[in-house]
Design a protein around this motif. Structure first.
Motif, PDB file in Angstrom:
ATOM      1  N   TYR A  70       2.785  -4.623   2.905  1.00 12.91           N
ATOM      2  CA  TYR A  70       3.863  -3.800   3.742  1.00 12.91           C
ATOM      3  C   TYR A  70       2.847  -2.110   3.647  1.00 12.91           C
ATOM      4  O   TYR A  70       1.905  -2.130   2.353  1.00 12.91           O
ATOM      5  CB  TYR A  70       4.993  -3.352   3.313  1.00 12.91           C
ATOM      6  CG  TYR A  70       5.326  -5.296   3.884  1.00 12.91           C
ATOM      7  CD1 TYR A  70       6.511  -5.084   4.660  1.00 12.91           C
ATOM      8  CD2 TYR A  70       5.910  -5.889   2.732  1.00 12.91           C
ATOM      9  CE1 TYR A  70       7.585  -5.877   5.150  1.00 12.91           C
ATOM     10  CE2 TYR A  70       5.667  -6.829   3.036  1.00 12.91           C
ATOM     11  CZ  TYR A  70       7.182  -6.617   4.124  1.00 12.91           C
ATOM     12  OH  TYR A  70       7.956  -7.617   4.652  1.00 12.91           O
ATOM     13  N   PHE A  71       2.728  -1.357   3.874  1.00  8.11           N
ATOM     14  CA  PHE A  71       2.656   0.237   3.572  1.00  8.11           C
ATOM     15  C   PHE A  71       3.821   1.024   3.694  1.00  8.11           C
ATOM     16  O   PHE A  71       4.771   1.050   4.538  1.00  8.11           O
ATOM     17  CB  PHE A  71       1.904   1.079   5.223  1.00  8.11           C
ATOM     18  CG  PHE A  71       1.543   2.276   4.855  1.00  8.11           C
ATOM     19  CD1 PHE A  71       0.558   2.366   4.891  1.00  8.11           C
ATOM     20  CD2 PHE A  71       2.242   3.592   5.740  1.00  8.11           C
ATOM     21  CE1 PHE A  71       0.395   3.934   4.166  1.00  8.11           C
ATOM     22  CE2 PHE A  71       1.952   4.383   5.587  1.00  8.11           C
ATOM     23  CZ  PHE A  71       1.300   4.657   5.126  1.00  8.11           C
TER      24      PHE A  71
ATOM     25  N   MET B  59      -3.040   6.600  -3.494  1.00  5.52           N
ATOM     26  CA  MET B  59      -2.659   5.571  -3.219  1.00  5.52           C
ATOM     27  C   MET B  59      -2.128   4.573  -4.855  1.00  5.52           C
ATOM     28  O   MET B  59      -3.142   5.298  -6.092  1.00  5.52           O
ATOM     29  CB  MET B  59      -3.492   4.416  -3.037  1.00  5.52           C
ATOM     30  CG  MET B  59      -3.497   2.584  -3.284  1.00  5.52           C
ATOM     31  SD  MET B  59      -4.092   1.847  -2.337  1.00  5.52           S
ATOM     32  CE  MET B  59      -3.719   2.106  -0.537  1.00  5.52           C
TER      33      MET B  59
ATOM     34  N   ALA C  31      -5.509  -3.406   2.074  1.00  2.00           N
ATOM     35  CA  ALA C  31      -4.706  -2.586   1.459  1.00  2.00           C
ATOM     36  C   ALA C  31      -5.937  -0.997   1.281  1.00  2.00           C
ATOM     37  O   ALA C  31      -5.125  -0.018   2.548  1.00  2.00           O
ATOM     38  CB  ALA C  31      -3.485  -2.773   0.621  1.00  2.00           C
TER      39      ALA C  31
ATOM     40  N   PHE D  15      -2.949   2.109  12.210  1.00  2.00           N
ATOM     41  CA  PHE D  15      -3.058   0.707  11.409  1.00  2.00           C
ATOM     42  C   PHE D  15      -4.093   0.546  12.434  1.00  2.00           C
ATOM     43  O   PHE D  15      -3.776   0.359  14.056  1.00  2.00           O
ATOM     44  CB  PHE D  15      -2.240  -0.319  10.822  1.00  2.00           C
ATOM     45  CG  PHE D  15      -1.613   1.316   9.578  1.00  2.00           C
ATOM     46  CD1 PHE D  15      -2.482   1.322   8.599  1.00  2.00           C
ATOM     47  CD2 PHE D  15      -0.578   1.712   9.975  1.00  2.00           C
ATOM     48  CE1 PHE D  15      -1.772   1.919   7.009  1.00  2.00           C
ATOM     49  CE2 PHE D  15      -0.276   2.373   9.163  1.00  2.00           C
ATOM     50  CZ  PHE D  15      -0.979   2.504   7.519  1.00  2.00           C
TER      51      PHE D  15
ATOM     52  N   ASP E  87       4.831   5.348   2.593  1.00  4.00           N
ATOM     53  CA  ASP E  87       4.318   6.689   2.414  1.00  4.00           C
ATOM     54  C   ASP E  87       5.617   7.473   1.781  1.00  4.00           C
ATOM     55  O   ASP E  87       5.287   8.584   1.990  1.00  4.00           O
ATOM     56  CB  ASP E  87       3.317   7.576   2.979  1.00  4.00           C
ATOM     57  CG  ASP E  87       3.612   7.185   5.105  1.00  4.00           C
ATOM     58  OD1 ASP E  87       5.092   7.124   4.574  1.00  4.00           O
ATOM     59  OD2 ASP E  87       3.183   7.792   5.638  1.00  4.00           O
TER      60      ASP E  87
ATOM     61  N   LEU F 288       2.224  -4.310   7.829  1.00  2.18           N
ATOM     62  CA  LEU F 288       1.323  -4.015   8.320  1.00  2.18           C
ATOM     63  C   LEU F 288       0.345  -5.419   8.678  1.00  2.18           C
ATOM     64  O   LEU F 288      -0.093  -5.665   9.698  1.00  2.18           O
ATOM     65  CB  LEU F 288       0.255  -3.703   6.982  1.00  2.18           C
ATOM     66  CG  LEU F 288       0.367  -1.916   6.908  1.00  2.18           C
ATOM     67  CD1 LEU F 288      -0.761  -1.839   6.073  1.00  2.18           C
ATOM     68  CD2 LEU F 288       0.506  -0.842   7.770  1.00  2.18           C
TER      69      LEU F 288
ATOM     70  N   TRP G 216      -5.600   2.034   4.635  1.00  4.58           N
ATOM     71  CA  TRP G 216      -4.996   3.416   4.570  1.00  4.58           C
ATOM     72  C   TRP G 216      -6.515   4.294   4.811  1.00  4.58           C
ATOM     73  O   TRP G 216      -5.804   5.222   5.121  1.00  4.58           O
ATOM     74  CB  TRP G 216      -4.642   3.416   2.710  1.00  4.58           C
ATOM     75  CG  TRP G 216      -4.825   4.429   1.903  1.00  4.58           C
ATOM     76  CD1 TRP G 216      -3.969   6.013   2.597  1.00  4.58           C
ATOM     77  CD2 TRP G 216      -5.374   5.164   0.681  1.00  4.58           C
ATOM     78  NE1 TRP G 216      -4.221   7.402   2.172  1.00  4.58           N
ATOM     79  CE2 TRP G 216      -5.100   6.097   0.798  1.00  4.58           C
ATOM     80  CE3 TRP G 216      -5.860   4.806   0.099  1.00  4.58           C
ATOM     81  CZ2 TRP G 216      -5.167   7.283  -0.197  1.00  4.58           C
ATOM     82  CZ3 TRP G 216      -6.179   5.744  -1.295  1.00  4.58           C
ATOM     83  CH2 TRP G 216      -6.201   6.666  -0.841  1.00  4.58           C
TER      84      TRP G 216
ATOM     85  N   ALA H 117       0.979  -0.977   0.013  1.00  4.45           N
ATOM     86  CA  ALA H 117      -0.174   0.177   0.379  1.00  4.45           C
ATOM     87  C   ALA H 117       1.113   1.065  -0.262  1.00  4.45           C
ATOM     88  O   ALA H 117       1.384   1.752   0.944  1.00  4.45           O
ATOM     89  CB  ALA H 117      -1.159  -0.174   1.215  1.00  4.45           C
TER      90      ALA H 117
ATOM     91  N   HIS I 272      -5.713   4.574   8.439  1.00  3.83           N
ATOM     92  CA  HIS I 272      -4.967   5.454   8.839  1.00  3.83           C
ATOM     93  C   HIS I 272      -5.245   6.657   8.737  1.00  3.83           C
ATOM     94  O   HIS I 272      -4.754   7.774   9.353  1.00  3.83           O
ATOM     95  CB  HIS I 272      -3.762   4.630   8.223  1.00  3.83           C
ATOM     96  CG  HIS I 272      -2.882   6.045   8.220  1.00  3.83           C
ATOM     97  ND1 HIS I 272      -2.213   6.313   7.774  1.00  3.83           N
ATOM     98  CD2 HIS I 272      -1.725   5.624   9.137  1.00  3.83           C
ATOM     99  CE1 HIS I 272      -0.837   7.539   7.776  1.00  3.83           C
ATOM    100  NE2 HIS I 272      -0.743   6.308   8.879  1.00  3.83           N
TER     101      HIS I 272
END
Length: 188
Positions: free
Chosen positions: A130-131, A63, A175, A188, A133, A113, A179, A56, A182
């Motif tokens: 996984y995340f 995204m 995902a 999360f 950013d 995550l 998101w 994600a 979040h």
């Protein structure tokens, strides 16, 4: 989980016989005969898969997703960047690799995550989600048999894609909802 601990489960099924049916590039299929808790036997068809990763990835509050044709479904799908684990590859390394290959973005950091099974009734595949950013733009490097486009979508667009069925796979649904959580709560 260890085999010994699983054997303590009240409904544990001991394998009496295992027969390999097919071994392909991505999956293999075996048929096991198992001893049931009541003393009877049953047949279990099992798909073996090396595992996969998904990311994600958020850039500018959007995204990153890929749109590709999925032959088993017979239609195009919008999904988060993802791919299978190579032999001996750690999930985090695979997630970083797949993100860059499919989107051209490199993650400076990545956060695990959740890991989840996709179809535990017949397959052993585990996807590690996984995340990321904290991204920087690089170059897309698709596999020779991979055809897809990458786009960045808003949360509202992602929810509309879910409603319309353009997003319908488990990894991308998880995902998007992670998101969303979040975005709404900061965690999360």
């Amino acid at each position: 989980m260890s085999e010994r601990k699983e054997q303590q489960h009240p409904f544990y099924e001991k394998t009496l016989e295992s027969k390999a049916i097919f071994a392909g590039k991505v999956i293999s299929l075996q048929v096991d005969t198992v001893l049931l808790p009541d003393g009877g036997t049953a047949t279990r068809e099992i798909v073996r898969h090396p595992g996969a990763v998904a990311v994600a990835a958020i850039v500018d509050n959007k995204m990153l997703v890929v749109d590709q044709f999925r032959k088993p479904l017979g239609k195009g799908q919008v999904e988060v960047p993802a791919g299978k684990l190579d032999p001996g590859e750690e999930p985090e390394s695979a997630a970083l690799r797949e993100l860059e290959e499919e989107t051209g973005y490199r993650a400076r950091s990545i956060r695990h995550l959740q890991s989840f099974s996709t179809s535990p009734g017949f397959a052993d595949e585990i996807i590690h989600l996984y995340f990321a950013d904290d991204l920087e733009k690089g170059d897309v490097r698709l596999d020779e048999d991979e055809f897809l486009t990458c786009e960045a979508i808003t949360l509202e667009e992602a929810m509309a894609y879910i409603q319309s069925g353009r997003i319908c796979d488990a990894k991308t649904l998880i995902a998007v909802y992670a998101w969303r959580m979040h975005t709404l709560t900061g965690s999360f």
